[in-house]
Scaffold this active site. Structure first.
Site, PDB file in Angstrom:
ATOM      1  N   ALA A  39      -0.240  -5.590  -6.481  1.00  0.00           N
ATOM      2  CA  ALA A  39      -1.640  -5.934  -6.732  1.00  0.00           C
ATOM      3  C   ALA A  39      -1.840  -7.349  -7.236  1.00  0.00           C
ATOM      4  O   ALA A  39      -2.892  -7.943  -7.009  1.00  0.00           O
ATOM      5  CB  ALA A  39      -2.232  -4.940  -7.731  1.00  0.00           C
ATOM      6  N   LYS A  64      -7.416  -7.920  -3.708  1.00  0.00           N
ATOM      7  CA  LYS A  64      -7.611  -6.835  -2.737  1.00  0.00           C
ATOM      8  C   LYS A  64      -7.933  -5.525  -3.440  1.00  0.00           C
ATOM      9  O   LYS A  64      -8.652  -4.684  -2.892  1.00  0.00           O
ATOM     10  CB  LYS A  64      -6.373  -6.708  -1.846  1.00  0.00           C
ATOM     11  CG  LYS A  64      -6.144  -7.914  -0.944  1.00  0.00           C
ATOM     12  CD  LYS A  64      -4.938  -7.722  -0.044  1.00  0.00           C
ATOM     13  CE  LYS A  64      -4.709  -8.957   0.827  1.00  0.00           C
ATOM     14  NZ  LYS A  64      -4.307 -10.150   0.043  1.00  0.00           N
ATOM     15  N   ASP A 112       8.877  -1.454 -13.437  1.00  0.00           N
ATOM     16  CA  ASP A 112      10.121  -2.111 -13.829  1.00  0.00           C
ATOM     17  C   ASP A 112      10.805  -2.650 -12.567  1.00  0.00           C
ATOM     18  O   ASP A 112      11.127  -1.872 -11.657  1.00  0.00           O
ATOM     19  CB  ASP A 112      11.021  -1.111 -14.548  1.00  0.00           C
ATOM     20  CG  ASP A 112      12.294  -1.744 -15.092  1.00  0.00           C
ATOM     21  OD1 ASP A 112      12.423  -2.976 -15.015  1.00  0.00           O
ATOM     22  OD2 ASP A 112      13.157  -0.991 -15.577  1.00  0.00           O
ATOM     23  N   ASP A 168       0.907  -5.546  -0.015  1.00  0.00           N
ATOM     24  CA  ASP A 168       0.643  -6.974   0.220  1.00  0.00           C
ATOM     25  C   ASP A 168       1.851  -7.713  -0.344  1.00  0.00           C
ATOM     26  O   ASP A 168       1.852  -8.169  -1.471  1.00  0.00           O
ATOM     27  CB  ASP A 168      -0.657  -7.369  -0.474  1.00  0.00           C
ATOM     28  CG  ASP A 168      -1.022  -8.817  -0.247  1.00  0.00           C
ATOM     29  OD1 ASP A 168      -0.507  -9.424   0.711  1.00  0.00           O
ATOM     30  OD2 ASP A 168      -1.822  -9.363  -1.041  1.00  0.00           O
ATOM     31  N   CYS A 180       0.769 -12.930   3.731  1.00  0.00           N
ATOM     32  CA  CYS A 180       0.061 -14.174   4.061  1.00  0.00           C
ATOM     33  C   CYS A 180       1.084 -15.152   4.638  1.00  0.00           C
ATOM     34  O   CYS A 180       1.248 -16.276   4.156  1.00  0.00           O
ATOM     35  CB  CYS A 180      -0.648 -14.748   2.848  1.00  0.00           C
ATOM     36  SG  CYS A 180       0.364 -14.928   1.366  1.00  0.00           S
TER      37      CYS A 180
END
Length: 391
Positions: A208, A213, A258, A279, A332
């Site tokens: 995240a 997103k 972790d 992502d 990306c």
């Protein structure tokens, strides 16, 4: 500052950026901010001019130069008038010696060129990126926001997206401060759309970060359901909480994992998720318009490490998806080993999964997923695929 002094300041900054790229130090924006914090005498025009010199020099040199002077001398090949500012006057750089070579102009480092997807328009990777916004449906509708931002234009196919010119200071505007809009590249918004998250679902955003997103998924879920934002870096997740509060997305749960033991921390979610978004950490080759010095940081060894990490994350993400659910993989990046090849390798390791077509009016089909590029789509570069776990 005189024009010549601005050139010297740009050289000093480029020296610092080159060293940071070599040694894993701070990003260019951070170094520029520190530089001017210590030089209060520099006015707004000085800061703007120096910053433009620095980024113009970075954009034209794919290979990391040895020094800032080499980078700036290279820039004089595109902007010949700058050569006269190397005049040796006080606070100015020494004159350019006959035969003194500048950095060569190129969009992509030589070693990386054959690894990029063949569809990538390399010259478009270094244009200046606009400011893309996502209207936050938890706070407002596009019809309510559009009059507040008359400089913004719609982005075809994305009903919640608006686009402002490059450098537009949106964070000073009440629409951003009140959570009506979030800064989010159009490509990133398309990835959130590919997740088809809906009200009442269980959705996990597994990498995240600061939650860009995650917030888009929260809006798609209308603030209802179970949305978990997970990451291994505490400082990144900490940035999500104030963003979520501003956006009115207070139902998001955060989960700090972790490193290297993520599966243990995710065991309670096994086969629980309708959608898992990965992502993944990547080369960032699709974001060079915003971070051109990233080309100076990427090496073959680092790329190999990123590819191994992407595969590892996919492997512990897969068990979280319920039968019939979705795993959306995104980077990306525009390197086939990180996109097309990574998806093919995952499907080869895991039975009972298929790459399903993504019906969006954007990008080009590429190896089971979609490839977005600045030249073709006007967004940052992304590769993403939607993987369905068969019931």
């Amino acid at each position: 500052m005189t024009p010549s002094a601005r050139i010297q300041a740009a050289i000093e900054l480029l020296d610092a950026i080159i060293a940071a790229a070599r040694d894993g130090g701070p990003a260019a924006d951070t170094l520029i901010a520190r530089y001017f914090k210590e030089r209060r005498y520099a006015g707004a025009r000085d800061r703007r001019a120096v910053r433009d010199h620095v980024y113009d020099a970075i954009r034209r040199a794919a290979e990391r130069p040895d020094t800032g002077r080499v980078a700036m001398i290279g820039l004089t090949q595109d902007q010949p008038a700058l050569a006269a500012l190397f005049d040796g006057s006080p606070h100015a750089p020494l004159p350019i010696e006959p035969g003194e070579a500048g950095a060569l102009a190129s969009a992509v480092p030589g070693w990386l060129q054959p690894l990029l997807a063949a569809l990538v328009e390399q010259d478009a990777l270094l244009g200046r990126a606009p400011v893309d916004l996502r209207v936050n449906r938890l706070r407002a509708t596009p019809a309510q926001v559009a009059p507040l931002l008359p400089d913004a234009t719609a982005i075809p196919g994305l009903p919640d997206a608006l686009r402002l010119p490059e450098g537009w200071p949106i964070e000073q505007h009440p629409a951003w401060q009140d959570g009506l809009v979030e800064v989010q590249d159009a490509g990133s918004q398309w990835i959130a759309a590919a997740c088809v998250a809906q009200l009442g679902m269980t959705v996990v955003d597994l990498c995240a970060g600061a939650g860009g997103k995650t917030l888009a998924l929260a809006a798609a879920m209308a603030g209802q359901g179970r949305l978990i934002a997970a990451d291994t870096i505490r400082s990144r997740l900490a940035r999500l909480e104030p963003r979520a509060e501003r956006a009115g997305a207070t139902f998001i749960d955060t989960l700090l994992l972790d490193q290297s033991h993520e599966a243990r921390g995710l065991a309670h979610l096994q086969e629980q998720a309708d959608v898992v978004l990965v992502d993944a950490p990547c080369s960032g080759t699709g974001t060079w318009r915003r971070n051109p010095e990233a080309r100076w940081r990427l090496t073959p060894a680092r790329l190999d490490r990123l590819i191994a990490e992407q595969a590892r994350i996919l492997d512990f993400a897969a068990p979280l998806v319920r039968p019939g659910g979705l795993l959306v993989y995104a980077t990306c990046a525009l390197v086939d080993r990180e996109g097309r090849d990574q998806v093919a390798a995952f499907l080869g390791r895991h039975e009972g999964w298929i790459a399903e077509p993504i019906d969006l009016p954007v990008g080009r089909a590429h190896g089971g997923g979609l490839l977005l590029t600045p030249g073709h789509d006007g967004s940052d570069g992304f590769y993403f695929a939607r993987l369905r776990r068969q019931a």
